[in-house]
Design an enzyme around this catalytic site. Structure first.
Site, PDB file in Angstrom:
ATOM      1  N   LYS A 107      18.828  28.393  -4.147  1.00  0.00           N
ATOM      2  CA  LYS A 107      18.046  28.719  -5.347  1.00  0.00           C
ATOM      3  C   LYS A 107      18.507  30.067  -5.906  1.00  0.00           C
ATOM      4  CE  LYS A 107      14.174  26.198  -3.321  1.00  0.00           C
ATOM      5  NZ  LYS A 107      12.832  26.295  -2.684  1.00  0.00           N
ATOM      6  N   ALA A 141      11.025  27.191   5.620  1.00  0.00           N
ATOM      7  CA  ALA A 141      11.783  26.692   6.764  1.00  0.00           C
ATOM      8  C   ALA A 141      10.959  26.738   8.041  1.00  0.00           C
ATOM      9  CB  ALA A 141      13.057  27.522   6.930  1.00  0.00           C
ATOM     10  N   LYS A 192      11.738  31.167 -10.087  1.00  0.00           N
ATOM     11  CA  LYS A 192      10.439  31.466  -9.469  1.00  0.00           C
ATOM     12  C   LYS A 192      10.552  32.590  -8.438  1.00  0.00           C
ATOM     13  CE  LYS A 192      11.567  29.426  -5.512  1.00  0.00           C
ATOM     14  NZ  LYS A 192      11.604  30.066  -4.173  1.00  0.00           N
ATOM     15  N   ASN A 257      11.072  36.792  -0.494  1.00  0.00           N
ATOM     16  CA  ASN A 257      10.908  37.443  -1.791  1.00  0.00           C
ATOM     17  C   ASN A 257       9.568  38.163  -1.870  1.00  0.00           C
ATOM     18  OD1 ASN A 257      13.341  36.514  -3.515  1.00  0.00           O
ATOM     19  ND2 ASN A 257      12.644  34.637  -2.531  1.00  0.00           N
TER      20      ASN A 257
END
Length: 346
Positions: A107, A141, A192, A257
């Site tokens: 991503k 994950a 995002k 993040n």
């Protein structure tokens, strides 16, 4: 079709997806540059650096030889960091054959060129971008490897390719939907991460739930606006790759993040944050890419802009929030150009 799948590389997400494939009875060979990591996966069935405590299936093997990893595989899953994607796929090119199903689950953007990962892969493999499959959606994950119920989306312009990827991954705890809007799924998954950084920063500043709810809502409007301008279907941003992934990435401590943003909000410097994380934080590179993409398309992305100034121009997080709160009054529905809205609702 061969029951072997190659996974490049052996990070946390690649390992978690390898576990799903192994649970489905497939033989999985992971490629890694680390000899010690490969030995640990093969001999101890663990990947302690990226997924500590998780026990891996014996069906998962690892190698530092890419040719060995790919040989005989009917599908190749690429989960390289965006910064390494081109170099990894360039190595894959020597072993790639047109009958291989190529799936990627990264991503982000190539910062220098502002290209999506599917574009980078198609350029290096000299194949049609439309045949590549993108896997995205709300999925930590750490939870997938524990077989927690998870739902994702696979997208491709090639319906047969998307269906094949769906069949590879679908099982009782890992539900997979298909989507033809590959562009939107890829953009939503990348953008995002920026909003998740901002959400973590808001929490690090102790701004509370009101601020974070507003950030997520306006952030979704922001990434929808740029996504539609780039050609995506706005409905994709209301789906798993959009709001689904945004919620899980912006509200969970599993999220790199969010954690990076939280540390920045608490006053830590970017270099120190990255050193302490020890893993890639895609939202940081994506923020830089989004800053230039928004200029290229002439679309306002105020949250991404302020985060860019915090990350790369030493603006204080509190000053960035004040700049956002002090913007000129707007109507809430200024999400996209009227003609674009009418295009999708005619």
């Amino acid at each position: 079709m061969s029951k072997k799948v190659a996974v490049l590389v052996a990070g946390s997400w690649g390992t978690a997806l390898a576990s799903v494939l192994a649970a489905n009875g497939l033989e999985v060979t992971m490629w890694t540059r680390g000899e010690e990591q490969a030995a640990e996966i093969n001999n101890q069935h663990r990947n302690s650096r990226f997924l500590p405590g998780a026990e891996l299936s014996p069906r998962i093997q690892a190698t530092t030889n890419m040719g060995e990893a790919v040989q005989g595989a009917s599908a190749v899953l690429i989960v390289a960091p965006s910064s390494a994607m081109r170099s990894v796929v360039n190595q894959l090119k020597s072993y790639y054959t047109p009958d291989m199903l190529i799936i990627h689950a990264t991503k982000g953007f190539e910062t220098e060129s502002l290209k999506r990962m599917s574009t980078v892969i198609s350029e290096e493999l000299e194949c049609e971008e439309g045949h590549i499959v993108v896997l995205s959606g709300p999925s930590h994950a750490e939870e997938v490897v524990k077989r927690c119920p998870t739902t994702v989306v696979v997208a491709s312009l090639d319906k047969a390719a998307a269906d094949a990827a769906q069949a590879l991954f679908m099982n009782a705890y890992f539900r997979v939907y298909t989507n033809r809007d590959m562009l939107g799924v890829e953009l939503a998954g990348a953008f995002k991460n920026i909003i998740a950084l901002g959400a973590g920063m808001s929490d690090g500043l102790d701004f509370g739930d009101n601020a974070k709810a507003a950030l997520l809502t306006r952030g979704l409007a922001e990434i929808t606006r740029i996504g539609v301008e780039m050609g995506a279907n706005p409905l994709t941003f209301s789906g798993l790759a959009g709001i689904g992934d945004l919620v899980v990435t912006a509200t969970s401590q599993h999220s790199r993040n969010w954690r990076a943003g939280s540390m920045l909000g608490q006053g830590q410097k970017l270099e120190d944050v990255l050193n302490s994380m020890g893993m890639v934080v895609e939202g940081i590179r994506t923020t830089k890419a989004a800053y230039f993409i928004s200029q290229k398309y002439g679309v306002q992305m105020p949250i991404a802009d302020q985060l860019y100034h915090v990350l790369f121009q030493d603006r204080e997080p509190r000053d960035a929030v004040e700049a956002l709160m002090g913007r000129d009054p707007k109507t809430e529905m200024e999400v996209m150009k009227l003609e674009t809205w009418e295009q999708w609702h005619s």
